[in-house]
Each structure stands twice: as C-alpha cells, then as structure tokens.
Design an enzyme around this catalytic site. Sequence first.
Site, PDB file in Angstrom:
ATOM      1  N   ARG A  68       0.807  -1.229   0.000  1.00 58.87           N
ATOM      2  CA  ARG A  68       0.000   0.000   0.000  1.00 58.87           C
ATOM      3  C   ARG A  68       0.829   1.263   0.000  1.00 58.87           C
ATOM      4  O   ARG A  68       0.440   2.253  -0.621  1.00 58.87           O
ATOM      5  CB  ARG A  68      -1.074  -0.017   1.094  1.00 58.87           C
ATOM      6  CG  ARG A  68      -0.729   0.195   2.474  1.00 58.87           C
ATOM      7  CD  ARG A  68      -1.433  -0.751   3.406  1.00 58.87           C
ATOM      8  NE  ARG A  68      -0.641  -1.955   3.489  1.00 58.87           N
ATOM      9  CZ  ARG A  68      -1.079  -3.171   3.211  1.00 58.87           C
ATOM     10  NH1 ARG A  68      -2.314  -3.350   2.868  1.00 58.87           N
ATOM     11  NH2 ARG A  68      -0.269  -4.205   3.288  1.00 58.87           N
ATOM     12  N   THR A  69       1.960   1.279   0.678  1.00 53.14           N
ATOM     13  CA  THR A  69       2.675   2.553   0.772  1.00 53.14           C
ATOM     14  C   THR A  69       3.153   3.007  -0.610  1.00 53.14           C
ATOM     15  O   THR A  69       2.931   4.145  -1.017  1.00 53.14           O
ATOM     16  CB  THR A  69       3.852   2.463   1.765  1.00 53.14           C
ATOM     17  OG1 THR A  69       3.331   2.039   3.022  1.00 53.14           O
ATOM     18  CG2 THR A  69       4.537   3.802   1.941  1.00 53.14           C
ATOM     19  N   LYS A  97      25.152  -3.892  -7.476  1.00 53.00           N
ATOM     20  CA  LYS A  97      26.544  -3.724  -7.948  1.00 53.00           C
ATOM     21  C   LYS A  97      27.373  -2.968  -6.928  1.00 53.00           C
ATOM     22  O   LYS A  97      28.543  -2.678  -7.162  1.00 53.00           O
ATOM     23  CB  LYS A  97      26.557  -2.933  -9.261  1.00 53.00           C
ATOM     24  CG  LYS A  97      25.764  -3.551 -10.384  1.00 53.00           C
ATOM     25  CD  LYS A  97      25.887  -2.671 -11.632  1.00 53.00           C
ATOM     26  CE  LYS A  97      24.986  -3.140 -12.744  1.00 53.00           C
ATOM     27  NZ  LYS A  97      24.945  -2.166 -13.845  1.00 53.00           N
ATOM     28  N   ARG A 118      11.868   3.910   0.548  1.00 56.09           N
ATOM     29  CA  ARG A 118      11.742   2.968   1.667  1.00 56.09           C
ATOM     30  C   ARG A 118      12.991   2.105   1.671  1.00 56.09           C
ATOM     31  O   ARG A 118      13.432   1.635   0.615  1.00 56.09           O
ATOM     32  CB  ARG A 118      10.504   2.088   1.503  1.00 56.09           C
ATOM     33  CG  ARG A 118      10.523   0.908   2.456  1.00 56.09           C
ATOM     34  CD  ARG A 118       9.244   0.145   2.478  1.00 56.09           C
ATOM     35  NE  ARG A 118       8.200   0.877   3.178  1.00 56.09           N
ATOM     36  CZ  ARG A 118       7.019   0.346   3.515  1.00 56.09           C
ATOM     37  NH1 ARG A 118       6.763  -0.909   3.227  1.00 56.09           N
ATOM     38  NH2 ARG A 118       6.114   1.064   4.146  1.00 56.09           N
ATOM     39  N   HIS A 149       8.024   6.157  10.114  1.00 57.38           N
ATOM     40  CA  HIS A 149       7.173   6.001   8.930  1.00 57.38           C
ATOM     41  C   HIS A 149       6.184   7.177   8.942  1.00 57.38           C
ATOM     42  O   HIS A 149       5.005   7.011   9.236  1.00 57.38           O
ATOM     43  CB  HIS A 149       6.455   4.655   9.007  1.00 57.38           C
ATOM     44  CG  HIS A 149       5.791   4.204   7.748  1.00 57.38           C
ATOM     45  ND1 HIS A 149       5.573   5.043   6.662  1.00 57.38           N
ATOM     46  CD2 HIS A 149       5.275   2.988   7.392  1.00 57.38           C
ATOM     47  CE1 HIS A 149       4.957   4.353   5.709  1.00 57.38           C
ATOM     48  NE2 HIS A 149       4.773   3.116   6.125  1.00 57.38           N
TER      49      HIS A 149
HETATM   50  C1  NCD Z   1       3.835  -0.844   7.895  1.00 61.92           C
HETATM   51  C2  NCD Z   1       5.315  -0.693   7.613  1.00 61.92           C
HETATM   52  O1  NCD Z   1       5.779  -0.981   6.514  1.00 61.92           O
HETATM   53  O2  NCD Z   1       5.990  -0.266   8.534  1.00 61.92           O
HETATM   54  N1  NCD Z   1       3.065  -1.012   6.748  1.00 61.92           N
HETATM   55  C3  NCD Z   1       2.675   0.089   6.056  1.00 61.92           C
HETATM   56  O3  NCD Z   1       3.470   0.812   5.527  1.00 61.92           O
HETATM   57  N2  NCD Z   1       1.367   0.367   6.032  1.00 61.92           N
HETATM   58  C4  NCD Z   1       3.527  -1.828   8.951  1.00 61.92           C
HETATM   59  C5  NCD Z   1       3.986  -3.228   8.788  1.00 61.92           C
HETATM   60  O4  NCD Z   1       4.634  -3.604   7.817  1.00 61.92           O
HETATM   61  O5  NCD Z   1       3.670  -4.019   9.682  1.00 61.92           O
END
Ligand code: NCD
Length: 339
Positions: A68-69, A97, A118, A149
């Site tokens: 989702r992110t 690399k 990320r 986050h």
């Molecule tokens: C979270 C994350 O990636 O930190 N997910 C997200 O981005 N909605 C929580 C998780 O992975 O548990």
Amino acid sequence: MTSQSAQKCAVLESQLVGRSVVTLDDLSTDHIRLLLAKAQYIDEDMKRVAHTCDGRILATLFYEPSTRTRLSFETAMLRLGGRVIGFAGAQSTSATKGETISDTVRVVSNFADIIAIRHPKEGAALVASRAASHAGVPVINGGDGGHMHPTQTLADLSTIQARFGRITDLVVGLCGDLMFGRTVHSLIETLCRFGNVHFVLISPDELKTPRYVIDRIEASRTCDYEEVHDLQDVIGKLDVLYMTRVQQERFFNEDDYLRLRDTYILDPAKMKLAKPDMAVLHPLPRVNEISFDVDADPRAAYFEQVRRGMLMRMALESSLLGDSLPGFSESDECKEVTE
Ligand code: NCD
C-alpha cells in the site's frame, strides 16, 4: 483582496516547498494541520485537483517490500496529474553492484521532481534527503528500518481526526510489536506534539517501546503512559486501539518470532469489552492480530486508514512541490487551519 486565512495558509504553504520529510519533526504542528485540511478538501472533490501536479514526476525507490505505501504514493501523484517512475525491490537496481543510496538518489534527482524512499536501514531516508538536496528535490521517507514512517502517521492522524473530530484528549492504546514497529514510533512522537494523550503501551517485555520514544512522552508536558501486557484488561478504557504486526523481518531469531507473533489477537469477544466508539487502527498488512470477523464492526477503521493515507500523500506531495490545490485558499478547510 485575499482574506486573512488565505494569507496564513499561503505562508504555511510557502514554508513547505522543497522540504524533505524524514520524520514528522520536519513539519510544524501547523503544517500537519494544513495537510489534514488539504486532504479533507481533496476528498470532497478529487476532480478539482486532477491537474495540480501536471508535468511532475515522482520517483519511488523501494528497497523493501511494500504494497500500500508504494501504490499509495504513486496513486497520489497520478491523481494529481503527475507521473511516476521507480522500482520495487533492490534486486533489480545498481544496489546489487554496490552503488550507495546516496549516489542512486543523486542520480534519480536528475530525473524526478520528488522522491519517496523505503529502505531497511534506519537513517537511509536522511542520507537520501541530503543527497537530493543538491538538486533541491524533496525526499519523503516511506519507512526506514524500524525507525520511522511519517506518512503512515499522517494517515493515522487523519483517521483519528475523522472519527473523533480531534487528535488530542484521547486514550490511545498501541498493541503488539512496539519495539520494531516504525509506525508506532512516528505516531507516538507526533501525538505527543499535539498533546493530551494517555498512551497505553501493550506488548510483551521483549517488544517494548524503545527508550527514545518513551523519552518523547516523558518530555511532553501533557502526555503520559503506562506499559501493560494484557490487552483484555485495558481495552475498555481506550478511544483508539492501534494494532500492529510482529515485524518478522527485523528479528534476529526465528524462534523468538514464532513465540511472539500470536501474543495478541483482537476478536469479537475482546471488542465486546471496548467502548462503542473505540476506533481500531492497523497500518496493515495484518497477519493474525485482528480476526477477520472484526472487519464488519463499525469500529474497524483500518481500511478507511488506507484511503486517508492516499489523500494525505496527495496533500503532502503537492505541498512539497509547491503546487497549490485550485480553490483551497478560499475554502472552509483553509479557514479552519488558521482559526
Ligand atoms: C507498515 C510498515 O511498513 O511499517 N506497513 C505500512 O506501511 N502500512 C507496517 C507493517 O509492515 O507491519
């Protein structure tokens, strides 16, 4: 003549242009209020903002799994009229690399106007933001290891605001992996800045909230906390219950993960003990922590949270790019920010 509220919004908006967001400390509480208001405004009529970011390009550099992110960052830009480049997974990139994050970001900042990243390492987003600053390209942290986050927190705040009409004066329970759960850390730190929250930190001893996050609660004059093991004992006093997944990927030892993963399972029996208007949040993905038969309960807010995350990312991306939402400065939402 522009109204006073329009002028105040314009000042706040101008402060956001070109900023990177590594943690929400990079934004003032007024900036966060502005983003909440913008998301609300976008939600009323999404077509109105469909050309806000025409010609812009977002790059998503995702070195860690995400559903989702990444899709939310990308959809946000597409819905604003911009376009998207990027990769999902480090295995297809020059990281294999030996290229550093810094070099990759410096390269990508020639291609894109804004970057979302990320990465499994804490601090990676900060490194990226420094590398992109040469080109004046803002970087948004989409999760750095077990650290922060910030855009998930924006989704969480928007959901809490929608359910309660406020993000202060609440009893907020956070349950599960409070040690490695980066969404928990960002949310606690940010709620502390708005104030008047009692945190109920529900976890096994091995997964307690890190000291640097507890320090933030202790430093805030109006927030406090308690640490407990049992969800059932405390669920009745919560306004918000924030469930989390035990973060398997951050464990050193598989046996520890297997022992801890099912410590908490929210089910209809526990929901019976909760307030009639308690909101259940979860950043998702869920594994076992919420049973599927809780989904139909009107208190379940976790799918609504996903939509709000996209709206908040639309607000954030357009703001950092300095692309104003048409009509926003004359809107009631803009007035509310400055009241
Ligand atoms: C979270 C994350 O990636 O930190 N997910 C997200 O981005 N909605 C929580 C998780 O992975 O548990």
